[in-house]
Design a protein around this motif. Structure first.
Motif, PDB file in Angstrom:
ATOM      1  N   THR A   1       1.519   7.185 -56.921  1.00  6.39           N
ATOM      2  CA  THR A   1       2.558   8.203 -56.836  1.00  6.39           C
ATOM      3  C   THR A   1       2.248   9.329 -57.814  1.00  6.39           C
TER       4      THR A   1
ATOM      5  N   HIS B   1       4.264  10.573 -59.957  1.00  9.64           N
ATOM      6  CA  HIS B   1       4.804  10.212 -61.274  1.00  9.64           C
ATOM      7  C   HIS B   1       3.809   9.353 -62.047  1.00  9.64           C
ATOM      8  N   ASP B   2       3.241   8.346 -61.388  1.00  4.07           N
ATOM      9  CA  ASP B   2       2.256   7.503 -62.070  1.00  4.07           C
ATOM     10  C   ASP B   2       1.040   8.322 -62.501  1.00  4.07           C
TER      11      ASP B   2
ATOM     12  N   THR C   1       1.979  10.683 -65.541  1.00  3.51           N
ATOM     13  CA  THR C   1       2.339   9.917 -66.734  1.00  3.51           C
ATOM     14  C   THR C   1       1.106   9.541 -67.549  1.00  3.51           C
TER      15      THR C   1
ATOM     16  N   TYR D   1       0.604  16.631 -66.820  1.00  2.00           N
ATOM     17  CA  TYR D   1       1.985  16.678 -67.288  1.00  2.00           C
ATOM     18  C   TYR D   1       2.251  18.007 -68.002  1.00  2.00           C
TER      19      TYR D   1
ATOM     20  N   GLY E   1      12.188  14.142 -68.978  1.00  2.00           N
ATOM     21  CA  GLY E   1      11.656  15.007 -67.933  1.00  2.00           C
ATOM     22  C   GLY E   1      10.824  16.142 -68.504  1.00  2.00           C
TER      23      GLY E   1
ATOM     24  N   GLU F   1      10.457   9.416 -73.243  1.00  2.45           N
ATOM     25  CA  GLU F   1       9.320   9.578 -72.335  1.00  2.45           C
ATOM     26  C   GLU F   1       8.232   8.593 -72.709  1.00  2.45           C
TER      27      GLU F   1
ATOM     28  N   ALA G   1      13.238  15.832 -63.936  1.00  2.00           N
ATOM     29  CA  ALA G   1      12.641  14.502 -64.025  1.00  2.00           C
ATOM     30  C   ALA G   1      12.499  13.851 -62.654  1.00  2.00           C
TER      31      ALA G   1
ATOM     32  N   HIS H   1       9.111  14.982 -59.514  1.00  2.79           N
ATOM     33  CA  HIS H   1       7.803  14.364 -59.295  1.00  2.79           C
ATOM     34  C   HIS H   1       7.930  12.855 -59.082  1.00  2.79           C
ATOM     35  N   ARG H   2       9.149  12.396 -58.774  1.00  6.02           N
ATOM     36  CA  ARG H   2       9.383  10.974 -58.542  1.00  6.02           C
ATOM     37  C   ARG H   2       9.772  10.726 -57.084  1.00  6.02           C
TER      38      ARG H   2
ATOM     39  N   GLU I   1      11.479   5.666 -57.474  1.00  8.23           N
ATOM     40  CA  GLU I   1      11.262   5.943 -58.898  1.00  8.23           C
ATOM     41  C   GLU I   1      12.444   6.687 -59.497  1.00  8.23           C
TER      42      GLU I   1
ATOM     43  N   THR J   1       6.714  13.911 -53.330  1.00  6.86           N
ATOM     44  CA  THR J   1       7.573  12.730 -53.468  1.00  6.86           C
ATOM     45  C   THR J   1       7.790  11.948 -52.181  1.00  6.86           C
TER      46      THR J   1
END
Length: 593
Positions: A404, A406-407, A410, A416, A449, A472, A505, A508-509, A513, A554
């Motif tokens: 994803t 988000h992963d 992160t 980021y 976020g 975070e 936040a 991007h989820r 998520e 997403t």
């Protein structure tokens, strides 16, 4: 240690003024003096708005016009603490710099270059006493560095209002060195120069990049700590930006360069053919090939290499980049065709070697190259997997990368960091949130976020001083540390708080998520605020693409208020209220059920 922000924000207010008088400053510049009650503090629909404030010499206000003459239908919606640009087919907007703000007389002076074209110039040409004009802004004011040994002011005729205002009202004692290009000597103005100042006038056609570049390079170097400000036609400023940043090595916080206008170029034959086809109802879908070729040139370092060493041969370029000659040989003809490079190796017989073309000059700009190499570019490439993603009910990003978004971000500080920089504009929209009564009894605020730095800055600007936590993962927290002032005052661990703010936040989820994040927030607080873009910005030319961009990231369309409410309820929250922040962004206040 993060650098101080370079701007002071202002509330966005829609104001109406009327023409008081008009006069010609020079044969090339017309001044319209405007006044009205809306320049003072006023109340509209029960909301009190502050007096007009434009303290910066290059502040911009956005004039609102209409191609069909119906300006009232083109006006944005005034929110209690911001502006919502609702769709309006005939709306035209133009940014102008106030030449003078006279609070005692209640007047605003605007200067218009007389060039015979454009909706704003046409309005000024017909302006008569009593005519109305609507505008919004400014949204922010540039803050100059505290220590200056000199300031360099560069511009064309459109920059004269800002340059003139700086010299009239200068807030620093440093000598000013002024360079202005004008199309005719008649455009010269008397400016308030002091001992130690210098001024250079250059006669050149509007948008002449070569003339502006040569004039800037001819200026003597100055010792000490300075600041360079430039405003002119956007493409004409590209070599100036390159010279100041790449050759003079001025830090980014010591340079402010703004394209005040954009010269329309004649359409290339193939582009004109597409336009003609469109007019006949047979528009062709544009090829992605130019975009992919430009991306490859940036990734390989072709653009920077040719900029740093103009005159290279194809073989020398290949050796410099460590790329086999045949590969460069495949790329260069296409780069020449798309005006990224020009020179002997694109088929010309002038012996000059490779040089950057006009498109290559543009690609030296950090903002321009982000379209080809940054986060948005990676999302665009993921669209190659759109069809299987739609079939599987997932995101193109996840199909393309196996993880994803988000992963991915992160674990990647650079990615980021791009999200954090994209959120910097949030600080201009958060007044509606920081003014809300929910802060009255808040002792501790937890923030999460990529918009966290903007939330911290907005709380500071509003005089809100809760104890701050930022929750975070390690990599995002490290990035955010570099974007907030005084990071040591912040508790960088999650924990109980009176309110939690999740700033972009969810963008991007995935839905799953996002629900997990909301469930975690419920462990720390009974009140949460979600700051998200819930609809396209009415001023954006790419509004129709917003849902596709969100789906690419997403697997869900751009989440509107109903979708956010559904996620909240799924995670044990109920929606208390929604605060419209403007530009399609909302703050949704949640209470734990």
């Amino acid at each position: 240690m993060a650098a101080q922000r370079a701007y002071t924000t202002h509330p966005l207010v829609l104001r109406r003024v009327t023409v008081r008088r008009v006069h010609e400053v020079t044969p090339r510049m017309r001044r319209v003096v405007l006044g009205g009650d809306d320049l003072a503090a006023f109340t509209s629909d029960g909301t009190a708005h502050p007096a007009f404030a434009a303290p910066g010499f290059d502040d911009h206000i956005k004039l609102i016009l209409a191609s069909d003459g119906d300006v009232r239908a083109a006006l944005p919606a005034q929110l209690p603490h911001g502006i919502e640009w609702t769709p309006a087919e005939h709306r035209l907007t133009r940014d102008y710099t106030p030449r003078r703000v006279d609070h005692r007389a209640g007047e605003l002076h605007l200067d218009f270059v007389v060039h015979g074209e454009g909706p704003a110039e046409a309005w000024s040409a017909s302006a008569r006493e009593g005519d109305e004009l609507w505008f919004v802004g400014p949204k922010s004011s540039l803050r100059l560095p505290e220590r200056l040994d000199w300031i360099l002011l560069i511009g064309d005729e459109t920059a004269l209002p800002a340059i003139g205002r700086f010299l009239d009202e200068r807030t620093v004692d440093a000598p000013a060195h002024v360079l202005v290009t004008v199309s005719d000597d008649a455009a010269r103005q008397e400016l308030a120069l002091r001992d130690g100042d210098t001024i250079t006038w250059v006669v050149a056609e509007p948008g002449d990049a070569a003339a502006l570049d040569a004039a800037v390079r001819a200026l003597p170097s100055m010792a000490g700590e300075g600041f360079a400000w430039a405003a002119a036609e956007s493409r004409a400023l590209l070599p100036v930006r390159r010279y100041l940043q790449r050759e003079r090595k001025l830090p980014k916080d010591r340079v402010n360069i703004t394209g005040y206008w954009h010269r329309e170029e004649a359409a290339a034959p193939e582009a004109q053919g597409t336009a003609d086809a469109a007019a006949q109802g047979t528009a062709e879908i544009p090829s992605p090939l130019p975009w992919l070729v430009a991306r490859a040139a940036l990734q390989l370092g072709v653009v920077d290499a040719v900029a740093d060493a103009p005159g290279l041969s194809a073989d020398a370029l290949a050796a410099r980049l460590g790329v086999p000659g045949p590969g460069i040989g495949v790329l260069l003809p296409l780069l020449a065709a798309y005006d990224v490079v020009v020179g002997a190796d694109d088929g010309a017989d002038d012996g000059a070697g490779l040089r950057l073309g006009p498109v290559g000059e543009e690609l030296l700009d950090d903002h321009e190259r982000e379209e080809y190499t940054g986060h948005e570019a990676e999302l665009l490439l993921a669209l190659a997997h759109l069809a299987p993603a739609l079939r599987d009910g997932t995101s193109p990003w996840q199909v393309a990368s196996g993880a994803t978004l988000h992963d991915t971000v992160t674990d990647d500080a650079d990615r980021y960091g791009e999200l954090v920089e994209e959120c910097e504009q949030l600080v201009f929209l958060l007044t509606g949130l920081t003014a809300d009564p929910l802060w009255e009894n808040v002792g501790t605020c937890l923030v999460t976020g990529p918009g966290s730095a903007s939330v911290v800055a907005a709380l500071d600007d509003a005089g809100r001083r809760p104890r701050l936590r930022i929750a975070e993962e390690a990599t995002p927290a490290g990035v955010l540390r570099g974007h907030v002032t005084a990071p040591d005052r912040i508790d960088w661990t999650a924990g109980p708080a009176d309110v939690a703010v999740a700033a972009k936040a969810l963008a991007h989820r995935t839905d799953e998520e996002a629900a997990q994040l909301l469930t975690r927030l419920a462990e720390w607080t009974g009140t949460a605020v979600l700051v998200e873009a819930s609809r396209p910005d009415g001023l954006s030319p790419h509004a129709a693409e917003a849902a596709l961009h969100a789906h690419t990231a997403t697997g869900s369309p751009l989440r509107d208020s109903a979708a956010i409410a559904a996620l909240a309820e799924r995670s044990g929250w109920s929606v208390d209220r929604t605060i419209a922040l403007g530009w399609g962004t909302e703050a949704t206040v949640l209470r734990r059920t």
